[in-house]
Enzyme design. Structure first.
Site, mmCIF file in Angstrom:
data_model
loop_
_atom_site.group_PDB
_atom_site.id
_atom_site.type_symbol
_atom_site.label_atom_id
_atom_site.label_comp_id
_atom_site.label_asym_id
_atom_site.label_seq_id
_atom_site.Cartn_x
_atom_site.Cartn_y
_atom_site.Cartn_z
ATOM 1 N N GLU A 1 -51.268 44.154 0.471
ATOM 2 C CA GLU A 1 -51.496 43.838 -1.120
ATOM 3 C C GLU A 1 -52.906 44.409 -0.894
ATOM 4 O O GLU A 1 -53.691 43.330 -1.840
ATOM 5 C CB GLU A 1 -51.186 42.000 -0.491
ATOM 6 C CG GLU A 1 -49.331 42.344 -0.848
ATOM 7 C CD GLU A 1 -49.063 40.568 -0.546
ATOM 8 O OE1 GLU A 1 -50.286 39.807 -0.481
ATOM 9 O OE2 GLU A 1 -47.711 40.974 -1.453
ATOM 10 N N ASP B 1 -40.366 38.580 1.780
ATOM 11 C CA ASP B 1 -41.296 37.290 1.674
ATOM 12 C C ASP B 1 -40.429 36.066 1.501
ATOM 13 O O ASP B 1 -40.450 35.580 -0.331
ATOM 14 C CB ASP B 1 -42.153 38.150 0.217
ATOM 15 C CG ASP B 1 -43.577 36.860 0.380
ATOM 16 O OD1 ASP B 1 -43.749 36.309 1.383
ATOM 17 O OD2 ASP B 1 -44.210 37.481 -0.699
ATOM 18 N N GLU C 1 -43.166 28.276 -1.938
ATOM 19 C CA GLU C 1 -43.838 28.946 -3.033
ATOM 20 C C GLU C 1 -42.865 29.932 -3.894
ATOM 21 O O GLU C 1 -43.162 29.813 -5.251
ATOM 22 C CB GLU C 1 -44.524 30.706 -2.753
ATOM 23 C CG GLU C 1 -44.449 31.955 -3.414
ATOM 24 C CD GLU C 1 -45.590 32.976 -2.640
ATOM 25 O OE1 GLU C 1 -45.991 32.554 -1.191
ATOM 26 O OE2 GLU C 1 -45.504 33.845 -3.409
HETATM 27 C C1 BDP Z 1 -46.797 36.407 -0.582
HETATM 28 C C2 BDP Z 1 -47.887 35.615 -1.410
HETATM 29 C C3 BDP Z 1 -49.390 36.118 -1.522
HETATM 30 C C4 BDP Z 1 -49.828 35.866 -0.376
HETATM 31 C C5 BDP Z 1 -48.472 37.133 0.482
HETATM 32 C C6 BDP Z 1 -49.179 37.046 2.008
HETATM 33 O O1 BDP Z 1 -47.406 35.497 -2.924
HETATM 34 O O2 BDP Z 1 -50.106 34.852 -2.236
HETATM 35 O O3 BDP Z 1 -50.772 36.499 0.197
HETATM 36 O O4 BDP Z 1 -47.227 36.415 0.445
HETATM 37 O O5 BDP Z 1 -48.314 36.129 2.907
HETATM 38 O O6 BDP Z 1 -45.714 35.144 -0.986
HETATM 39 O O7 BDP Z 1 -50.091 37.903 2.701
#
Ligand code: BDP
Length: 664
Positions: free
Chosen positions: A245, A318, A346
Site C-alpha cells: 500500500e 482484509d 474498521e
Molecule cells: C487496512 C486498513 C489500512 C491499514 C492496512 C494495513 O484500511 O488503514 O493500513 O489495512 O493493515 O485494513 O496495513
C-alpha cells in the site's frame, strides 16, 4: 460507572498475607495486585514460589492451595491475575496449571506521532500527542493503567506506533518518550516494540539508498538498534509493513521480503530482539487479491532468519466480517507464522456497532487447514504444536484511545479482553470469555444490594446479554455481507454500504465492484479452478470442497463462486431470496438486541446503560440502511422481487447514493 475501570473493578478486598523469598519489580506488582484484589478468606496466606519446573513455559504457573508457582516473576504475576479473576467470577480454584498458547501476545497500535489513530474510533492516541514528546503526569498514570489492564489478561507486548510508520519514531526525542512508556509497561511484564519505516536510512540518515544489502544501510540500522537498546535495554523488536500500500520496502531495490526482514533481524539479534514482518502485501497486477500474499511469501518459506516471524491477517483479504482463513496458515512450514486479528472495528461498524469479535477469531483459530492432516487447526499450526517453530506470537490491532471508556463502545472492551484471553489460551470458547467479561465488568460493579440477588442477575442480565454478544457478529454479517460477500463497504471509511462504488482511476481491488461482480448473470467472485483458482491455495479436502458450490459452506459461497440469482440453495430457496432473508434477519437481530438491552436496564448503571442504548439505536438505523442499499442495488441485476412477506425498504437507492460522498 463510566467504564474506565474496565474489567478490573474490585470491591472491597479482604486482608491477605503474602510470602515470597524473591524480590523484583514484577513481583512487587504481583503483591500489590493481590493485596488490592484479594477476595479469598480474610488473613489467608498466599505463597509465591519461584522454582525450575520444566512443564511450565516462561509465563506459565500453577496454583495449588494458595501457593503460586512459576519459573519466572512474570509467571507469578499471571498467576495472581488468574487467581483474582477466578475469585471475581466465582469459579472454584483448585489445582490450576496454565501455560500460554503463544510466547508473544502483542497489541499493535496504529497510532501516529500527531496523536491520530489510523482506523481508531475511541479518540486520539494514548501514546502520542500533537508531535509533542513531553511526558506529563497524566500520561504516566494512563500508561500504567493500560499496562495493568493488559497484564491482567496476559498480554505481554505492545507495538506503540502505526504500521504506516513515521520515520520520526526513531529520532532521539521520540525514543526518549518510548523510554518513558516502556518504564510504565515494564513492571507489568510488557515489552515495548516499534513499527519502522523501511526507508528510514534515507529519510533520517540521509543515505542515498535504503537497499537492505547495502553496507552503509546495514551499518545505519546496526547503529540505530544499538542506540535503541541503550535507551530501552529490554526492547522487543520491530514490526514492519513493507512493499505494501505505498509503503517502501525491499522490493523497491529489487530485493525480497526475506532480504529486508533478515537485515533487520541480524541487527536486533545480538540483543534478543525479533522482527514481525507483515504478509499484508498485494501487487496491483495479479488478478485476485486474495491470492497475492500467498504467492509472494510461499517461495520464501525457509528463507527467513529464526528471529523473524511472518505476521498474517486472519483472512486473505482484509479483516472482513467473514473471510475464510488465510491459506498462508499452515502452508509455510519452515518459518514461523503468527496470526494478526483486528480488534478495532474498521469493517464492523467502528465504535457504533455492538459486535463481539471473539466468535470470529474462534472460527479462524478452530478452522482446520489440513496441512499436516486432520486437526491442523490455525491455532495449532501457529502455536508450535504442529510445526515446532521456536518463536510463537499473535497480534491484535488495538481499539484503544483516549476515550474515558478506552474503546469508544462499552462492549468494545470485551474485544480487547477476548483478544488477550485467546492469545493466552487459543482453545477457550467465546462463550466462556463473554461470561467472564460480563461478570467482571457488570456484576462486580453492582452495589451490595444488587449482589444479594446474584441468581436474579444471572438469569435476567448475564444470560440474555451473553446471548446477544454471541449472536452479534453473525447479525453484522447478515446485514452487511452475508453468504460470502465481502468488501462492499463505502469507500475509505468502510462503515456504511457502498456496493455501487468503483470509479475509473481507482485501483480495482480497492472497490466493491471488483469483489461482488454483480451482473445479470449472478453475483460473487469466481475463485474456483475455472476462475482465479484461489481454492488451490488450500489443502485438500478443503480445495475440493470450496471448489464445488454444492459442498462449499454457504456462508462462503459468494467468496468462492459466481452464482446465478435463481440458483437453488440448500433451503430450496433461490440465491436471491436467501440473500433477502439474510439482510432482513440481520436487521431483526439488531432490533432484538435493542429489546434485550432495554430490558436489562435495572441491572446496569445509568451511564453505561444509556451509552449502549444510544449506540444500538444507531446500529439499527445503519443496519436498515445496509439492507435497503444492498438489496435495492443488487435488485437492479437480479430483477427479482424482495419476498413480499419481508419488511419493505424505507430508503431510496438514488438518495442513498446521492448521500455517498465518494460517489460524487
Ligand atoms: C487496512 C486498513 C489500512 C491499514 C492496512 C494495513 O484500511 O488503514 O493500513 O489495512 O493493515 O485494513 O496495513
Amino acid at each position: 460507572q463510566d467504564g474506565h475501570d474496565l474489567w478490573l473493578y474490585r470491591y472491597n478486598p479482604n486482608p491477605v498475607k503474602i510470602l515470597s523469598s524473591h524480590h523484583s519489580v514484577i513481583l512487587a506488582t504481583a503483591k500489590q495486585e493481590l493485596t488490592q484484589g484479594w477476595k479469598g478468606n480474610p488473613n489467608a496466606t498466599v505463597k509465591f514460589v519461584l522454582k525450575k519446573d520444566k512443564s511450565l513455559a516462561a509465563d506459565g504457573f500453577t496454583i495449588n492451595s494458595n501457593v503460586i508457582t512459576a519459573n519466572t516473576d512474570k509467571g507469578i504475576l499471571y498467576g495472581v491475575f488468574d487467581l483474582l479473576r477466578r475469585q471475581n467470577t466465582g469459579e472454584t480454584i483448585s489445582d490450576i496449571k496454565e501455560n500460554p498458547s503463544y510466547q508473544v501476545r502483542i497489541l499493535n497500535h496504529w497510532d501516529n506521532p500527531d496523536g491520530s489513530v489510523e482506523r481508531g474510533y475511541a479518540g486520539n492516541s494514548i501514546f502520542w500527542r500533537n508531535n509533542d514528546v513531553n511526558v506529563t503526569e497524566n500520561d504516566l498514570k494512563l500508561w500504567k493503567e493500560y499496562a495493568r489492564a493488559n497484564a491482567s489478561i496476559g498480554i505481554n507486548a505492545a507495538v506503540l506506533n502505526n504500521v504506516n510508520a513515521s520515520p520520526l519514531i526513531l529520532t532521539p526525542e521520540y525514543l526518549q518518550r518510548v523510554k518513558a512508556i516502556a518504564a510504565q509497561l515494564r513492571p507489568y511484564g510488557i515489552k515495548t516494540y516499534l513499527s519502522v519505516k523501511f526507508s528510514s536510512p534515507a529519510l533520517l540518515g540521509k543515505l542515498k539508498t535504503s537497499d537492505p544489502l547495502n553496507p552503509e544501510v546495514i551499518r545505519w540500522w546496526n547503529e540505530k538498534v544499538k542506540k535503541i537498546y541503550t535507551v530501552i535495554p529490554d526492547f522487543g523488536g520491530f514490526l514492519v509493513k513493507a512493499s505494501s500500500e505505498g509503503q517502501p520496502g525491499p522490493q523497491d531495490f529489487g530485493r525480497t521480503h526475506a532480504d529486508g526482514a533478515n537485515m533487520l533481524a541480524d541487527a536486533v539479534k545480538p540483543y534478543g530482539g525479533i522482527i514481525m514482518w507483515r504478509a499484508f502485501v498485494y501487487s496491483p497486477h495479479d488478478m485476485d487479491r486474495a491470492k497475492q500474499a500467498y504467492n509472494e511469501f510461499m517461495p520464501l518459506d525457509g528463507k527467513f532468519r529464526s528471529n523473524v516471524i511472518v505476521q498474517v491477517k486472519n483472512g486473505p483479504i482484509d479483516f472482513q466480517p467473514r473471510e475464510p482463513f488465510s491459506p498462508l496458515f499452515g502452508a509455510m512450514k519452515k518459518n514461523a507464522v503468527m496470526p494478526e486479528f483486528q480488534i478495532t472495528q474498521e469493517y464492523l461498524g467502528h465504535s457504533v456497532y455492538l459486535v463481539y469479535l471473539s466468535t470470529m477469531w474462534e472460527e479462524c483459530l478452530k478452522a482446520d487447514t489440513y496441512q499436516a492432516g486432520k486437526g491442523s487447526t490455525v491455532a495449532k499450526v501457529t502455536d508450535g504444536s504442529v510445526f515446532k517453530q521456536a518463536l510463537t506470537a499473535i497480534a491484535g490491532v488495538s481499539n484503544i484511545g483516549l476515550d474515558t471508556n478506552w474503546t469508544g463502545h462499552q462492549f468494545g472492551q470485551a474485544n480487547w479482553y477476548a483478544f488477550g484471553r485467546l492469545a493466552w489460551n487459543n482453545n477457550l470458547s467465546s462463550e466462556q470469555i463473554a461470561d467472564e467479561w460480563l461478570k467482571l465488568t457488570f456484576y462486580n460493579s453492582l452495589s451490595i444490594a444488587g449482589k444479594e440477588k446474584k441468581q436474579e442477575w444471572e438469569s435476567k442480565f448475564l444470560a440474555p446479554v451473553k446471548q446477544m454478544m454471541m449472536d452479534s457478529r453473525e447479525a453484522a454479517v447478515n446485514y452487511m455481507t452475508p453468504l460470502g460477500l465481502h468488501h462492499i463497504m463505502a469507500a475509505n471509511e468502510h462503515y456504511g454500504p457502498g456496493p455501487w462504488w468503483g470509479p475509473k482511476g481507482v485501483r480495482a481491488d480497492w472497490t466493491p465492484l471488483y469483489y461482488h461482480k454483480a451482473g445479470e448473470d449472478g453475483v460473487g467472485f469466481d475463485r474456483t479452478h475455472k476462475g482465479s483458482d484461489a481454492v488451490s491455495q488450500y489443502h485438500e479436502p478443503l480445495a475440493g470442497q470450496y471448489n464445488d458450490p454444492k459442498t462449499c459452506p454457504e456462508e462462503l459461497l459468494l467468496w468462492f463462486h459466481h452464482i446465478p440469482w435463481n440458483y437453488q440453495m440448500k433451503s430450496g430457496k433461490t440465491l436471491w431470496n436467501e440473500l433477502c432473508l439474510h439482510y432482513d434477519k440481520g436487521v431483526s437481530q439488531v432490533r432484538n438486541f435493542q429489546k434485550v438491552w432495554d430490558e436489562v436496564e435495572p441491572y446496569v448503571d445509568q451511564t453505561r446503560f444509556t451509552e449502549v442504548q444510544r449506540k444500538l439505536r444507531k446500529q439499527a438505523t445503519n443496519a436498515i440502511l445496509w439492507k435497503d442499499a444492498c438489496l435495492l442495488y443488487f435488485q437492479k441485476f437480479s430483477h427479482m422481487p424482495i419476498p413480499y412477506d419481508l419488511e419493505r425498504p424505507v430508503n431510496n437507492l438514488d438518495e442513498i447514493i446521492a448521500n455517498d460522498k465518494y460517489s460524487k
